[in-house]
Design a protein around this motif. Structure first.
Motif, short mmCIF file in Angstrom:
data_model
loop_
_atom_site.label_atom_id
_atom_site.label_comp_id
_atom_site.label_asym_id
_atom_site.label_seq_id
_atom_site.Cartn_x
_atom_site.Cartn_y
_atom_site.Cartn_z
N MET A 173 15.92 32.89 -7.01
CA MET A 173 17.55 32.44 -7.12
C MET A 173 18.15 33.30 -8.04
SD MET A 173 17.87 29.90 -4.43
CE MET A 173 15.65 29.05 -4.21
N ASN A 174 19.38 33.05 -8.72
CA ASN A 174 19.75 33.17 -9.64
C ASN A 174 20.75 32.01 -9.68
OD1 ASN A 174 18.71 35.91 -10.13
ND2 ASN A 174 20.32 36.53 -10.30
N THR A 175 21.30 31.94 -11.70
CA THR A 175 22.01 30.91 -11.42
C THR A 175 22.66 30.51 -13.00
OG1 THR A 175 22.68 28.22 -12.44
CG2 THR A 175 20.17 28.96 -12.59
N VAL A 176 23.98 31.06 -13.07
CA VAL A 176 24.20 31.05 -14.91
C VAL A 176 23.98 29.47 -15.82
CG1 VAL A 176 25.88 31.31 -16.10
CG2 VAL A 176 25.98 32.45 -14.02
N THR A 177 23.01 29.83 -16.67
CA THR A 177 23.36 28.68 -17.32
C THR A 177 24.21 28.70 -18.68
OG1 THR A 177 21.95 29.55 -18.79
CG2 THR A 177 20.65 28.35 -16.50
N LYS A 178 24.24 27.43 -19.83
CA LYS A 178 25.15 27.11 -20.34
C LYS A 178 24.32 27.60 -21.58
CE LYS A 178 26.82 23.67 -23.21
NZ LYS A 178 27.07 21.74 -23.49
N TYR A 179 22.71 28.07 -22.07
CA TYR A 179 22.62 28.41 -22.95
C TYR A 179 21.63 29.74 -22.73
CZ TYR A 179 23.38 23.58 -24.91
OH TYR A 179 24.35 22.20 -25.53
N PHE A 180 21.03 30.41 -22.31
CA PHE A 180 20.45 30.77 -21.68
C PHE A 180 20.97 32.51 -20.81
CE2 PHE A 180 18.10 27.47 -22.11
CZ PHE A 180 17.28 27.72 -23.10
N GLY A 181 22.42 32.45 -20.99
CA GLY A 181 22.87 32.62 -19.98
C GLY A 181 22.81 33.36 -18.34
N GLU A 182 22.84 33.97 -17.62
CA GLU A 182 22.24 34.35 -16.46
C GLU A 182 20.50 34.18 -15.94
OE1 GLU A 182 23.27 36.92 -11.93
OE2 GLU A 182 23.83 36.39 -13.16
N ILE A 183 19.15 33.48 -15.22
CA ILE A 183 18.39 33.32 -15.12
C ILE A 183 18.07 33.32 -14.19
CG2 ILE A 183 18.28 32.54 -17.42
CD1 ILE A 183 18.00 29.90 -16.05
N GLU A 184 17.11 33.68 -13.22
CA GLU A 184 16.40 33.80 -12.52
C GLU A 184 15.55 32.99 -12.21
OE1 GLU A 184 13.53 36.85 -9.60
OE2 GLU A 184 15.43 37.72 -10.96
N TYR A 185 15.15 32.04 -10.87
CA TYR A 185 14.64 31.14 -11.34
C TYR A 185 13.48 31.30 -9.86
CZ TYR A 185 17.88 28.18 -8.51
OH TYR A 185 19.17 27.89 -7.51
N GLU A 186 12.98 30.21 -8.90
CA GLU A 186 12.25 30.07 -7.62
C GLU A 186 12.74 28.40 -7.82
OE1 GLU A 186 10.70 32.22 -6.27
OE2 GLU A 186 10.68 33.47 -8.20
N GLN A 187 12.66 28.15 -6.18
CA GLN A 187 12.91 26.71 -5.65
C GLN A 187 11.85 26.18 -6.09
OE1 GLN A 187 15.71 26.12 -3.92
NE2 GLN A 187 14.99 24.48 -4.27
N THR A 188 10.45 26.31 -5.85
CA THR A 188 9.32 25.49 -6.68
C THR A 188 9.93 25.03 -8.59
OG1 THR A 188 8.31 27.15 -7.30
CG2 THR A 188 7.43 25.95 -5.01
N ASP A 189 10.29 25.92 -8.97
CA ASP A 189 11.05 25.57 -10.28
C ASP A 189 12.25 24.06 -10.41
OD1 ASP A 189 9.96 27.14 -10.94
OD2 ASP A 189 11.37 28.25 -11.22
N VAL A 190 12.70 23.54 -9.64
CA VAL A 190 13.74 22.57 -9.60
C VAL A 190 13.08 21.17 -9.17
CG1 VAL A 190 15.72 21.51 -7.82
CG2 VAL A 190 15.56 24.77 -7.87
N LEU A 191 14.07 20.62 -10.02
CA LEU A 191 13.47 19.11 -10.52
C LEU A 191 14.33 18.52 -9.69
CD1 LEU A 191 13.00 18.74 -13.89
CD2 LEU A 191 11.30 19.21 -12.31
N HIS A 192 14.58 17.59 -8.84
CA HIS A 192 15.56 16.62 -7.79
C HIS A 192 15.27 15.75 -8.59
CE1 HIS A 192 15.09 20.37 -5.18
NE2 HIS A 192 13.64 20.10 -5.65
N PHE A 193 16.69 14.71 -8.78
CA PHE A 193 16.78 13.86 -9.23
C PHE A 193 17.70 13.24 -8.04
CE2 PHE A 193 16.67 16.12 -13.59
CZ PHE A 193 16.05 14.63 -14.01
N ALA A 194 17.44 12.27 -7.12
CA ALA A 194 17.76 11.44 -5.60
C ALA A 194 19.13 10.19 -6.41
CB ALA A 194 17.17 10.79 -5.53
N ARG A 195 19.70 10.10 -7.52
CA ARG A 195 19.92 9.54 -8.58
C ARG A 195 20.71 9.76 -9.14
NH1 ARG A 195 16.51 3.67 -9.38
NH2 ARG A 195 15.79 5.50 -10.30
#
Length: 151
Positions: free
Chosen positions: A1-23
């Motif tokens: 997957m790809n996303t646009v970031t504030k400091y790094f431009g567009e990057i590629e990441y895996e779903q396993t890289d995502v941190l989940h903040f329930a609150r």
């Protein structure tokens, strides 16, 4: 997957890289998914907590142990349960950094760290009990104590 970031431009990441903040994060309770991205040449001491929902939202974090090796946050039982662990030592901790100019005037919030279960990707910002840590520790205080100016 790809996303646009504030400091790094567009990057590629895996779903396993995502941190989940329930609150969510304090004052950003509607933000639940983030990436933890290291800044170049920081040896993992300086990181970016990038929102996946809002590309312009990113926080500068520090590995508190790089400046204060004796940092010992202890979470409450309900927080540990929410992160799926039994002991605070099973978690990774990061502190929010408010970057200022000059850099020595930047501050770290040791009272409200981000706790991460790196096995599950569950994360939570917490408020530590007691008065041992404050919300505005000057970076220059750590440099004087032998730490490096990493923020």
């Amino acid at each position: 997957m790809n996303t646009v970031t504030k400091y790094f431009g567009e990057i590629e990441y895996e779903q396993t890289d995502v941190l989940h903040f329930a609150r969510g994060i304090f004052a950003f309770e509607d933000e639940h998914e983030f990436l933890l991205l290291p800044f170049a040449d920081s040896d993992g001491a300086l990181l970016c907590l990038q929102s996946l929902q809002t590309p312009s939202l990113a926080f500068v974090l520090m590995n508190p142990f790089s400046l204060k090796p004796d940092y010992a946050p202890v979470l409450q039982p309900e927080e540990l349960k929410g992160l799926g662990v039994e002991d605070s030592r099973e978690l990774c901790f990061y502190t929010m950094c408010v970057v200022k100019s000059p850099v020595a005037e930047s501050t770290l919030n040791l009272k409200c760290p981000v706790a991460v279960n790196d096995e599950t990707g569950q994360a939570m910002q917490v408020i530590l009990e007691g008065n041992e840590y404050g919300m505005r520790h000057l970076l220059s205080d750590f440099a004087a104590a032998g730490g490096e100016e990493s923020c």
